[in-house]
Every structure is written in structure tokens, then in C-alpha cells.
Write a protein that holds these residues in place. Structure first.
Motif, mmCIF file in Angstrom:
data_model
loop_
_atom_site.group_PDB
_atom_site.id
_atom_site.type_symbol
_atom_site.label_atom_id
_atom_site.label_comp_id
_atom_site.label_asym_id
_atom_site.label_seq_id
_atom_site.Cartn_x
_atom_site.Cartn_y
_atom_site.Cartn_z
ATOM 1 N N LEU A 52 0.853 -1.190 0.000
ATOM 2 C CA LEU A 52 0.000 0.000 0.000
ATOM 3 C C LEU A 52 0.887 1.238 0.000
ATOM 4 O O LEU A 52 0.586 2.241 -0.630
ATOM 5 C CB LEU A 52 -0.920 0.006 1.219
ATOM 6 C CG LEU A 52 -1.853 -1.196 1.376
ATOM 7 C CD1 LEU A 52 -2.712 -1.034 2.633
ATOM 8 C CD2 LEU A 52 -2.726 -1.377 0.144
ATOM 9 N N VAL A 53 1.985 1.144 0.737
ATOM 10 C CA VAL A 53 2.965 2.234 0.771
ATOM 11 C C VAL A 53 4.331 1.615 0.996
ATOM 12 O O VAL A 53 4.485 0.699 1.811
ATOM 13 C CB VAL A 53 2.596 3.283 1.853
ATOM 14 C CG1 VAL A 53 2.232 2.650 3.182
ATOM 15 C CG2 VAL A 53 3.724 4.297 2.041
ATOM 16 N N VAL A 54 5.309 2.093 0.243
ATOM 17 C CA VAL A 54 6.683 1.604 0.408
ATOM 18 C C VAL A 54 7.633 2.786 0.281
ATOM 19 O O VAL A 54 7.508 3.596 -0.637
ATOM 20 C CB VAL A 54 7.017 0.458 -0.580
ATOM 21 C CG1 VAL A 54 6.674 0.821 -2.003
ATOM 22 C CG2 VAL A 54 8.466 0.024 -0.489
ATOM 23 N N HIS A 88 2.777 5.194 -3.120
ATOM 24 C CA HIS A 88 1.467 4.769 -2.614
ATOM 25 C C HIS A 88 0.763 4.020 -3.751
ATOM 26 O O HIS A 88 0.621 4.571 -4.843
ATOM 27 C CB HIS A 88 0.579 5.966 -2.257
ATOM 28 C CG HIS A 88 1.117 6.869 -1.182
ATOM 29 N ND1 HIS A 88 0.483 8.032 -0.818
ATOM 30 C CD2 HIS A 88 2.196 6.777 -0.382
ATOM 31 C CE1 HIS A 88 1.166 8.623 0.164
ATOM 32 N NE2 HIS A 88 2.220 7.885 0.434
ATOM 33 N N LEU A 89 0.333 2.799 -3.487
ATOM 34 C CA LEU A 89 -0.527 2.094 -4.446
ATOM 35 C C LEU A 89 -1.950 2.181 -3.923
ATOM 36 O O LEU A 89 -2.209 1.849 -2.767
ATOM 37 C CB LEU A 89 -0.092 0.644 -4.618
ATOM 38 C CG LEU A 89 1.319 0.413 -5.171
ATOM 39 C CD1 LEU A 89 1.520 -1.066 -5.480
ATOM 40 C CD2 LEU A 89 1.571 1.243 -6.424
ATOM 41 N N ARG A 90 -2.888 2.602 -4.778
ATOM 42 C CA ARG A 90 -4.212 2.956 -4.283
ATOM 43 C C ARG A 90 -5.340 2.108 -4.845
ATOM 44 O O ARG A 90 -6.461 2.167 -4.345
ATOM 45 C CB ARG A 90 -4.455 4.445 -4.548
ATOM 46 C CG ARG A 90 -3.421 5.388 -3.882
ATOM 47 C CD ARG A 90 -3.552 5.346 -2.376
ATOM 48 N NE ARG A 90 -4.873 5.756 -2.014
ATOM 49 C CZ ARG A 90 -5.278 7.036 -1.885
ATOM 50 N NH1 ARG A 90 -4.400 8.008 -2.035
ATOM 51 N NH2 ARG A 90 -6.510 7.332 -1.586
ATOM 52 N N GLN A 138 0.778 6.896 -6.754
ATOM 53 C CA GLN A 138 1.466 8.180 -6.634
ATOM 54 C C GLN A 138 2.823 7.930 -5.997
ATOM 55 O O GLN A 138 2.946 7.057 -5.133
ATOM 56 C CB GLN A 138 0.693 9.126 -5.695
ATOM 57 C CG GLN A 138 -0.591 9.687 -6.250
ATOM 58 C CD GLN A 138 -1.395 10.420 -5.179
ATOM 59 O OE1 GLN A 138 -2.077 9.786 -4.386
ATOM 60 N NE2 GLN A 138 -1.330 11.733 -5.159
ATOM 61 N N TYR A 181 6.473 5.381 9.702
ATOM 62 C CA TYR A 181 5.305 4.509 9.676
ATOM 63 C C TYR A 181 4.715 4.466 11.079
ATOM 64 O O TYR A 181 5.422 4.107 12.037
ATOM 65 C CB TYR A 181 5.698 3.106 9.190
ATOM 66 C CG TYR A 181 5.938 3.074 7.690
ATOM 67 C CD1 TYR A 181 6.964 3.823 7.123
ATOM 68 C CD2 TYR A 181 5.107 2.336 6.851
ATOM 69 C CE1 TYR A 181 7.155 3.840 5.752
ATOM 70 C CE2 TYR A 181 5.299 2.346 5.472
ATOM 71 C CZ TYR A 181 6.327 3.096 4.929
ATOM 72 O OH TYR A 181 6.517 3.122 3.568
ATOM 73 N N MET A 190 -1.011 6.412 8.276
ATOM 74 C CA MET A 190 -0.253 5.173 8.110
ATOM 75 C C MET A 190 1.232 5.504 7.951
ATOM 76 O O MET A 190 2.089 4.857 8.543
ATOM 77 C CB MET A 190 -0.740 4.415 6.877
ATOM 78 C CG MET A 190 -2.228 4.044 6.932
ATOM 79 S SD MET A 190 -2.864 3.497 5.329
ATOM 80 C CE MET A 190 -1.900 1.995 5.051
ATOM 81 N N GLU A 191 1.506 6.499 7.112
ATOM 82 C CA GLU A 191 2.904 6.814 6.777
ATOM 83 C C GLU A 191 3.013 8.281 6.451
ATOM 84 O O GLU A 191 2.090 8.850 5.864
ATOM 85 C CB GLU A 191 3.314 5.969 5.564
ATOM 86 C CG GLU A 191 4.693 6.233 5.019
ATOM 87 C CD GLU A 191 4.739 7.295 3.936
ATOM 88 O OE1 GLU A 191 5.822 7.839 3.698
ATOM 89 O OE2 GLU A 191 3.669 7.623 3.354
ATOM 90 N N ASN A 207 -6.439 12.807 -3.757
ATOM 91 C CA ASN A 207 -6.787 11.430 -4.115
ATOM 92 C C ASN A 207 -7.454 10.742 -2.927
ATOM 93 O O ASN A 207 -6.798 10.079 -2.132
ATOM 94 C CB ASN A 207 -5.539 10.665 -4.573
ATOM 95 C CG ASN A 207 -5.881 9.352 -5.270
ATOM 96 O OD1 ASN A 207 -7.040 9.130 -5.656
ATOM 97 N ND2 ASN A 207 -4.893 8.497 -5.433
ATOM 98 N N ALA A 246 -9.867 7.989 -1.986
ATOM 99 C CA ALA A 246 -10.443 6.804 -2.639
ATOM 100 C C ALA A 246 -10.007 5.551 -1.905
ATOM 101 O O ALA A 246 -8.930 5.523 -1.287
ATOM 102 C CB ALA A 246 -10.004 6.726 -4.101
ATOM 103 N N MET A 253 -8.797 5.468 1.766
ATOM 104 C CA MET A 253 -7.565 6.160 2.164
ATOM 105 C C MET A 253 -7.508 7.520 1.464
ATOM 106 O O MET A 253 -8.263 7.800 0.546
ATOM 107 C CB MET A 253 -6.339 5.324 1.773
ATOM 108 C CG MET A 253 -6.300 3.940 2.435
ATOM 109 S SD MET A 253 -4.728 3.056 2.172
ATOM 110 C CE MET A 253 -4.933 2.573 0.462
ATOM 111 N N ARG A 304 4.272 14.319 2.419
ATOM 112 C CA ARG A 304 3.060 13.626 1.959
ATOM 113 C C ARG A 304 2.782 12.522 2.953
ATOM 114 O O ARG A 304 3.693 11.822 3.381
ATOM 115 C CB ARG A 304 3.259 13.053 0.564
ATOM 116 C CG ARG A 304 2.069 12.195 0.113
ATOM 117 C CD ARG A 304 2.208 11.772 -1.331
ATOM 118 N NE ARG A 304 2.002 12.917 -2.221
ATOM 119 C CZ ARG A 304 2.344 12.929 -3.503
ATOM 120 N NH1 ARG A 304 2.915 11.872 -4.043
ATOM 121 N NH2 ARG A 304 2.115 14.004 -4.247
ATOM 122 N N LEU A 364 0.008 9.199 3.919
ATOM 123 C CA LEU A 364 -1.096 8.327 3.525
ATOM 124 C C LEU A 364 -1.864 8.015 4.803
ATOM 125 O O LEU A 364 -1.271 7.596 5.804
ATOM 126 C CB LEU A 364 -0.565 7.046 2.893
ATOM 127 C CG LEU A 364 -1.639 6.067 2.376
ATOM 128 C CD1 LEU A 364 -2.418 6.665 1.210
ATOM 129 C CD2 LEU A 364 -0.994 4.744 1.944
#
Lengths: 277, 277
Positions: free
Chosen positions: A66-68, A227-229, A267, B71, B222-223, B245, B247, B250, B269, B271
Motif C-alpha cells: 500500500l505504501v513503500v 502509494h498504491l491505491r 502516486q 510509519y 499510516m505513513e 486522491n 479513494a 484512504m 506527503r 497516507l
């Protein structure tokens, strides 16, 4: 062995090239593929795919990053790499890991990631950002047909089908716009549809945004957070790449990936050192 | 003890509240201060200050976080916390560390950071982003004067002097704009001038951007990745906070901090999970 070949033949080029082999519960080895290099160094987006394969192997119920957040400690080369993962916290539907990648005992990447399940997320969409307006892919410029040295030093370009919006392709003919904006289309060269891990690679596949500012040297990434959404719909991915804060010897590079359904599926922001000279 | 009091009296409120005590080469303890809380949980920006104090203590020649990715694994409370740092790679002018914070053996934060020296960076500025246009601070709305429950549940608000642009303060009177934009001014309540570590705190001090979208519940981060780009000039800091964003349960929240000299000194930024209900 024949079984392995059979299985590999059903994998996409990207899945094969980023495959990891388990050594223990927490350690893996990978054979980094020099075909995914630029200027002699294995591409950062490809490396995100490799570390995400190791994370996915250790997080079967939450298989998607989800986030890296990845810190690049030095350039990686084609050849063997050692990967170590560590679970830091397991939640109900997500888990946070650290992951390290080294070559010849030299640390190359250290990263943190929260893994989850993109297919299981709620389906609300209230996104206010809008996708970049682009000519159709066949009206755009194939990056692999860029002039001379740029393509020769970047075997990576052949792993993708990348089409640049002519409006942002001025750098190819020595006329960068100076806006710090590149946009266009991307898909894997072998036609494989996009998936979570290839999105990670797409975030760092385009030519550097600094090319549009007339700065053509290699800019080492210090850190990239992705971020993968959402699970991407099949088809081309729209890419928008921009930088707004070029100062103090560094710059940020923001990337947006939009799927064929008009969803902002990924993103990223990276911090990089400015090319010198 | 009297020596300690003397020293503390010369520290700003923020420096005292984020102070760490060394236990060993790599471990520290801190007393998290509940006065920096919102809705019963210690604020994330304040926690960034605490972990950065530990990193700074172990990185004297590169005392500033250039980039830090944090995180959040669970809410922290006022009281004792244990911090562990580990150097991953030392470069010529920067060093990359991991840092973990736990309370009662439960992990609360895991983070990566590259430390450097902001004062030693080159002085080039080619930033294309522009600072938010704002009325003067005395024409803006003091966040601590927001109605009722919001302020009561957020002792954090008294640690800052925060002034919201009236154009983006509609949420205070039940009329959020729906744009996902908050902007205004910030400084420390005790008048201390901004510094690298207080910039980290400023990045997560404003009311949540979701308030401008009419979503008033607490949204767990989250991060959060922060880039510090320059030593801030003395004076008020302009804050711009936005989300584009929203959606899949999140949203991302982007923050920009601009100093009194018009320099974009920090970007972040995060998340976060959307508030439910």
C-alpha cells in the motif's frame, strides 16, 4: 527443472526478472537483470519490484504494497543480490515490514512497507485530481526512438513501451520546455497487463523529469515513497511526472499513474540529488 | 538537578518536550508530553521531533533530517517511550538511519531517515512552485479560537500559534469548501524561531485537511514522508495542506511549508485511512 521452465514460461518478463528465491523464512536471493539498467545501474523502479516480490512472498494474505519508502544507498548492478525482510507489526488487514537489499555485503537499499490487499479495499472514489490530457499513444513519441546516446545507455527502455506526449518531449530535440513536466503512456513491452508490482516499476521508468529542465546528467535518487491505491484496470497507464522544488542541490520528483478507467492508481514522490555540471 | 533545570530553562518549549535521554550508544528514552496530543493520542508531528532528536544525537556532523519516512504503527500516549537508532550507511556528507519508538514494548513508530546538514547545502534555487497567497496573520482566524469540542480535544493547538486563511476556514462554521485545501500561518506558541526539527512538527500540526471535505473524524496516519530542504528564515511559516486522491478508504495529505523569505523549506506527503462514518 522442466517444471520450473514451464512455470517461468507463464510468467511475464517483469515477473521473471524480479523473481526471488527463498533461502530462509526471512532471507531471499535474487539475480538482478542488467537488461533493466540505465547508465550501468539497475533501475530503481525495477528494484522496487524485486523487494516487493520478497515482501509478497512473506505476506500472502496482504500481498500488495500500500505504501513503500525506499532509501537508495548506492547503485546496484546486474548479478546476485541478498534480500532480508522483517515483519515489524501485523494488523488485521495489513502488515508493516522492513526490507534490505545488499550486493557483495554492501547495502544498496533499505525500505519500509505496509502491505495490504488492494482488491479488498472499499470502492469509494472522491478523487479531485484529474488525469493528464494526452494524445492517443500512436500520436505520441516512442521513447525508445529517442536520439542516440540516451537510448544506447538505457537498455531499460526496451523493457517498456513508453510514449511521450509531444508537448513534453522537447528534450529529445534539445528544446526542453523548462516547466519540469513529462507525461505520456506506459505499458510492459511484452504486453502483460499492469499489476501492483509493475505499477511500482512504472513510477520510476520514465526519463528523468530534469530532462525537461535541460539537465541531462544522471540524478541519483536518495529516497522514493510510493502509494498504491487501487488494482489497475487493463490497458495503457497514463504517466505524469513533475518537479516543483529544485533547490539546494536537490529536487523532488512526483509521479502519478492513471489507469485506463481514469483512476489515480499510484502516486510517488522521490528526493534526488541534482545532476552536477 | 539544578543544572538540568538551568539547561531546560534555555530550551524552547518544543526542544524540552521532545528531549531524549541517552541510555546507550543506540538507545534513548523520552517522556512523551501529553500536552502535544489530539483526541488522546500524541501528535505525529511532535513524535517526528522526538525521533529526530535521537537521530541528531547520533549524527552530530549531519544533524538535520533531509528526508524521513515514518510509519505509524499505533497511537502513542503521554509517558515514557523507548527509542532505538541504527546507522545503516554513512556517506561523505549524509548518513542513513533506522529509528524505532515503542511504549511498554509495543512498537509505535518505525522510520528511516537520511541525515545531512541543511546549512551546508548549495544555495541554488530554481523552484517553480509559488507560496500560497494569504492575508496577514492578524487578518486570519486563530485556530485555538475554533468552536467547542475541536479545541477541547486538542491540547496540541495551544502549543502553536496557528492562523487559518478565512477562505479555507469554512469547516469551523460547518461550511467546508469541499476542495480539500487548508492554508494559513504557523509558529511556536512560545515565540521560538523555526528550526529543522520544528519544521517536522509543523508538517503535521494543522487541522486535518479532511475537515475541508466535511469529514470530521480522526484519520489515522499510516505513513508520512518529510523532505527538509533549507534552514528556515526567522518568522512566520506559511502552510499549505491539500488532498487530491480520496479513494479506497484512504487519502493522501500533502503539506508545504514556506518561510518568511519565500523559500519552500519543507514538503511532506502522508497516507492516511479515511475516517469512518
Amino acid at each position: 527443472m522442466s517444471h520450473m521452465n514451464l512455470r517461468e514460461s507463464s510468467l511475464s518478463e517483469f515477473e521473471s526478472a524480479t523473481a526471488v528465491t527463498r533461502l530462509s523464512e526471512s532471507t531471499f536471493t535474487a539475480e538482478l537483470d542488467g537488461d533493466w539498467s540505465v547508465a550501468g545501474a539497475v533501475n530503481g523502479g525495477y528494484l522496487l519490484g524485486v523487494i516487493a516480490q520478497a515482501l509478497r512472498a512473506n505476506s500472502p494474505s496482504a500481498p500488495d504494497p500500500l505504501v513503500v519508502s525506499t532509501y537508495f544507498l548506492g547503485p546496484s548492478e546486474g548479478g546476485s543480490a541478498d534480500i532480508t525482510t522483517r515483519m515489524i507489526r501485523e494488523g488485521r488487514s495489513s502488515a508493516t515490514f522492513s526490507v534490505d537489499l545488499a550486493q557483495n555485503d554492501a547495502p544498496k537499499i533499505t525500505a519500509l512497507a505496509t502491505m495490504g490487499n488492494l482488491a479488498g479495499l472499499p470502492d469509494d472514489v472522491a478523487t479531485t485530481a484529474t488525469p493528464p490530457k494526452l494524445p492517443d499513444p500512436d500520436q505520441c513519441i516512442n521513447v525508445a526512438e529517442a536520439p542516440g546516446d540516451f537510448v544506447k545507455s538505457a537498455p531499460l527502455l526496451k523493457r517498456y513501451d513508453m510514449r511521450l506526449d509531444p508537448e513534453t518531449a522537447g528534450f529529445m530535440t534539445g528544446r526542453p520546455s523548462g516547466r519540469g513536466l513529462l507525461q505520456g503512456w506506459i505499458r510492459l513491452a511484452d504486453g502483460t497487463e499492469p499489476e501492483a508490482l509493475s505499477l511500482l516499476a512504472f513510477l520510476d521508468a520514465f526519463p528523468p523529469v530534469m530532462f525537461d529542465l535541460g539537465r541531462y546528467n544522471w540524478a541519483p535518487t536518495m529516497e522514493l515513497t510510493a502509494h498504491l491505491r487501487a488494482v489497475p484496470a487493463p490497458g495503457w497507464i497514463r504517466v505524469k511526472l513533475y518537479s516543483r522544488n529544485i533547490a539546494g542541490g536537490m529536487f523532488e520528483e512526483d509521479c502519478e499513474l492513471w489507469d485506463s478507467g481514469g483512476r489515480l492508481v499510484a502516486q510517488s514522490r522521490q528526493l534526488a540529488r541534482q545532476p552536477r555540471g
